[in-house]
Enzyme design. Structure first.
Site, PDB file in Angstrom:
ATOM      1  N   ASP A  72       0.811  -1.208   0.000  1.00 29.72           N
ATOM      2  CA  ASP A  72       0.000   0.000   0.000  1.00 29.72           C
ATOM      3  C   ASP A  72       0.850   1.265   0.000  1.00 29.72           C
ATOM      4  OD1 ASP A  72       0.926  -0.312   2.649  1.00 29.72           O
ATOM      5  OD2 ASP A  72      -0.993  -1.084   3.333  1.00 29.72           O
ATOM      6  N   ASP A 140      -7.470  -3.883  14.457  1.00 30.24           N
ATOM      7  CA  ASP A 140      -8.830  -4.239  14.028  1.00 30.24           C
ATOM      8  C   ASP A 140      -8.830  -5.343  12.970  1.00 30.24           C
ATOM      9  OD1 ASP A 140      -7.884  -2.872  11.832  1.00 30.24           O
ATOM     10  OD2 ASP A 140      -9.476  -1.361  11.795  1.00 30.24           O
ATOM     11  N   HIS A 142      -7.242  -5.531  10.085  1.00 30.57           N
ATOM     12  CA  HIS A 142      -7.129  -5.221   8.657  1.00 30.57           C
ATOM     13  C   HIS A 142      -5.742  -5.600   8.144  1.00 30.57           C
ATOM     14  CE1 HIS A 142      -5.416  -1.212  10.053  1.00 30.57           C
ATOM     15  NE2 HIS A 142      -4.584  -1.511   9.076  1.00 30.57           N
ATOM     16  N   GLU A 147      -9.732  -2.219   5.198  1.00 36.92           N
ATOM     17  CA  GLU A 147     -10.363  -1.911   6.468  1.00 36.92           C
ATOM     18  C   GLU A 147     -11.560  -2.828   6.732  1.00 36.92           C
ATOM     19  OE1 GLU A 147      -8.601  -0.137   8.202  1.00 36.92           O
ATOM     20  OE2 GLU A 147      -8.243   1.903   7.504  1.00 36.92           O
TER      21      GLU A 147
END
Length: 256
Positions: A72, A140, A142, A147
């Site tokens: 990314d 979380d 991801h 996400e």
């Protein structure tokens, strides 16, 4: 699926680096036969990168015939010291013998961001696919910037970052939320799933609940790392702290 549990962060980093090193050496890359490696950023892989640099400097490992694809990049921050271009070159690429033309990172300043994402997918395809995709996760769950709520068949695309991710990344931008990018280009869950092998690094107590969701519960697009339960060759590499939410039976099984 394998879960490799090491005592601490340093041991987990060394195990991961040795695994990558051995995979490259066993592949016997050469001109016209490149090993293709997917790479993450963030704090977790830094120890692994340091070990890989050490192996290279000791003459045990060459990246001359390795192609890399990063997961990314922030939109609009390519020249920023906290961009993932800067991170990869400062922490890894400039210390090894990789050809800069073989180190692929998404361009967050591209005039047409969707075209940039489509071209990235095509480059992966032209390279013959990813042999080993290394990833990390957020608290979380991801992976890359996929996400919670991301499609588990998603491809490389533009993604709006969740507030949890923005808050987590604020430490890299002097704690100023207004400086943290709100959008990024990211490979999709499906992009990583297409790799022949996936290794996910998960360390620290703050990632323990995410590891629990990845290992012990079902596949869920709200915890995108859980998708890799369905990959035929996934290795989760973690330290003891990251196992705090796992059942004792689970830990004993994988340690055995």
């Amino acid at each position: 699926m394998r879960l490799v549990i090491l005592e601490d962060y340093d041991q987990a980093s060394e195990w991961a680096a040795k695994y990558i090193c051995n995979r490259i050496i066993q592949f016997k890359p050469s001109q016209g036969r490149y090993f293709t490696l997917g790479l993450p950023t963030g704090n977790t892989p830094l120890g692994c990168y340091k070990k890989l640099i050490e192996y290279h400097k000791n003459g045990d490992l060459s990246f001359k015939y390795v192609k890399t694809f990063n997961m990314d990049e922030y939109v609009g921050k390519i020249n920023h010291p906290e961009s993932y271009h800067s991170y990869m070159w400062n922490n890894f690429f400039k210390h090894i013998d990789i050809d800069p033309n073989n180190a692929h990172i998404l361009d967050g300043n591209a005039p047409d961001l969707q075209a940039e994402c489509d071209a990235f997918e095509k480059k992966i395809e032209e390279a013959g696919g990813i042999d080993l995709f290394v990833g990390g996760i957020g608290p979380d769950g991801h992976i890359a910037f996929n996400e919670p709520g991301s499609s588990l068949s998603s491809r490389t695309r533009l993604k709006t970052l969740a507030m949890d991710t923005i808050l987590a990344n604020a430490k890299y931008f002097d704690g100023d939320l207004s400086k943290v990018p709100t959008m990024a280009l990211t490979v999709g869950v499906g992009t990583v799933m297409d790799a022949r092998e996936v290794m996910i690094l998960i360390t620290g107590a703050h990632k323990a609940f995410a590891l629990y969701k990845a290992i012990e519960e079902g596949v869920n697009h709200m915890w995108t790392v859980s998708a890799f339960q369905q990959h035929p060759r996934t290795i989760f590499v973690c330290d003891e702290d990251a196992t705090l939410e796992l059942r004792v039976k689970t830990v004993k099984y994988f340690k055995g």
